[in-house]
Write an enzyme that holds these catalytic residues in place. Sequence first.
Site, PDB file in Angstrom:
ATOM      1  N   THR A   1      40.043 -10.274  -2.583  1.00  0.00           N
ATOM      2  CA  THR A   1      41.379  -9.875  -2.133  1.00  0.00           C
ATOM      3  C   THR A   1      42.458 -10.339  -3.090  1.00  0.00           C
ATOM      4  O   THR A   1      43.508  -9.714  -3.198  1.00  0.00           O
ATOM      5  CB  THR A   1      41.627 -10.446  -0.716  1.00  0.00           C
ATOM      6  OG1 THR A   1      40.629  -9.908   0.149  1.00  0.00           O
ATOM      7  CG2 THR A   1      42.992 -10.067  -0.179  1.00  0.00           C
TER       8      THR A   1
ATOM      9  N   TYR B   1      42.696  -2.435   2.854  1.00  0.00           N
ATOM     10  CA  TYR B   1      42.906  -2.533   1.407  1.00  0.00           C
ATOM     11  C   TYR B   1      41.548  -2.533   0.730  1.00  0.00           C
ATOM     12  O   TYR B   1      40.513  -2.630   1.393  1.00  0.00           O
ATOM     13  CB  TYR B   1      43.694  -3.808   1.065  1.00  0.00           C
ATOM     14  CG  TYR B   1      42.948  -5.072   1.395  1.00  0.00           C
ATOM     15  CD1 TYR B   1      42.995  -5.632   2.661  1.00  0.00           C
ATOM     16  CD2 TYR B   1      42.163  -5.706   0.423  1.00  0.00           C
ATOM     17  CE1 TYR B   1      42.295  -6.788   2.973  1.00  0.00           C
ATOM     18  CE2 TYR B   1      41.461  -6.861   0.717  1.00  0.00           C
ATOM     19  CZ  TYR B   1      41.524  -7.388   1.992  1.00  0.00           C
ATOM     20  OH  TYR B   1      40.817  -8.523   2.297  1.00  0.00           O
TER      21      TYR B   1
ATOM     22  N   THR C   1      37.327 -14.426  -0.632  1.00  0.00           N
ATOM     23  CA  THR C   1      37.239 -15.625   0.212  1.00  0.00           C
ATOM     24  C   THR C   1      35.984 -15.646   1.086  1.00  0.00           C
ATOM     25  O   THR C   1      35.578 -16.700   1.560  1.00  0.00           O
ATOM     26  CB  THR C   1      38.481 -15.747   1.119  1.00  0.00           C
ATOM     27  OG1 THR C   1      38.537 -14.617   1.988  1.00  0.00           O
ATOM     28  CG2 THR C   1      39.756 -15.854   0.305  1.00  0.00           C
TER      29      THR C   1
ATOM     30  N   LYS D   1      35.196 -21.274   5.200  1.00  0.00           N
ATOM     31  CA  LYS D   1      36.203 -20.354   5.732  1.00  0.00           C
ATOM     32  C   LYS D   1      36.175 -20.401   7.254  1.00  0.00           C
ATOM     33  O   LYS D   1      35.109 -20.294   7.860  1.00  0.00           O
ATOM     34  CB  LYS D   1      35.911 -18.927   5.227  1.00  0.00           C
ATOM     35  CG  LYS D   1      36.986 -17.921   5.615  1.00  0.00           C
ATOM     36  CD  LYS D   1      36.788 -16.577   4.930  1.00  0.00           C
ATOM     37  CE  LYS D   1      37.888 -15.614   5.343  1.00  0.00           C
ATOM     38  NZ  LYS D   1      37.817 -14.323   4.620  1.00  0.00           N
TER      39      LYS D   1
HETATM   40  C1  SIN Z   1      36.222 -10.693  -0.273  1.00  0.00           C
HETATM   41  O1  SIN Z   1      35.702 -11.737   0.095  1.00  0.00           O
HETATM   42  O2  SIN Z   1      35.995 -10.198  -1.383  1.00  0.00           O
HETATM   43  C2  SIN Z   1      37.159  -9.972   0.633  1.00  0.00           C
HETATM   44  C3  SIN Z   1      37.926 -10.865   1.503  1.00  0.00           C
HETATM   45  C4  SIN Z   1      38.835 -11.813   0.771  1.00  0.00           C
HETATM   46  O3  SIN Z   1      38.828 -11.980  -0.424  1.00  0.00           O
HETATM   47  O4  SIN Z   1      39.652 -12.447   1.506  1.00  0.00           O
END
Ligand code: SIN
Length: 325
Positions: free
Chosen positions: A13, A26, A92, A165
């Site tokens: 993200t 997105y 994340t 997380k």
């Molecule tokens: C991901 O992990 O690539 C999508 C979610 C994020 O980065 O918060």
Amino acid sequence: MTTRLTVLATGGTIAGIAGSAIAQDYRAGEIGIEDYLERVGGLGLGAELSGTQIANIDSADIGPAVWRPLHAAALAALADENCHGIIVTHGTDTLEETAFLLDLTLPATQPVVVVGAMRPADAVGYDGLRNFANAVRVASDPDAAGRGVLAVMGDRVFAARDVYKVRTRGTEAFRGFPRESVGLVTPASLEWFGAPWRSGTEAAFAWPEALPEVVILYAYAGFDGAGVMRQVGETTRGVIVAGVGEGNMPESARQALIGLARNGIAVVRASRADEGLVDREPEDEANRFVAARALNPQKARILLQLLLAGGTSDPAAIQRAFDGR
Ligand code: SIN
């Protein structure tokens, strides 16, 4: 002296685009690293940044195919005396797994910081810029090297071993366990809690030729031996049980796992609880089970894969590694 940092970009993200400042949906991994460094170029971050695009994907798709070139690029950067630190940009969702894997397989000679964002780059309130600026602050501090791989999210610095997380929305999405966080950071300040705990040019583990198959079995009320056996195949070398409470499971599942452990499959009891500390219980020795201590199931899996890849399969030796000895 100019601080020179290497940015290894993997997507997520932090490099995501919604096409609207307020849209919920997105696409992760849209902005390339050259473009990203141009965007942060005007912030006056006080470090010279050079970037390499390792991947540009949603971190749900991160695995050995990305970890291998990421690790090789990080190792090469750490071998360069002109590189003072590394920043890995990452989604994340699996950030904690990549951070822990790098923590176990990289030397502690220069800072290595993993950073992400919860909102895409064109969203109102994009947290990626601040997180990135904070990551530059941490990676520029030579004292960060002695803390292993670090994760920077929401003005806090977490150790790779602790970070996980906890939320799917909002910018305060990470916590640490058992250490909450190891520092507080803003683009202009950095405060460490406690002294560094690592040093040296040796990583704990060499990079493995291949990561053996280790599955995570999620325990629940009614989980049974048949449920265990359905998820374990001929190529499975290890099982992490995301157990109820302190690494517990229904008796039928326990009996199936005892059978697997006696047949040479490594079995680690972790907890599905958020802050799950799993200690050894008296029957573990006879059952050939290992207790995950404070590692969550996904991190226990990474450690077990590295141990098995390095030829450690005896439960007592695996337990010593989980105990940190
Ligand atoms: C991901 O992990 O690539 C999508 C979610 C994020 O980065 O918060």
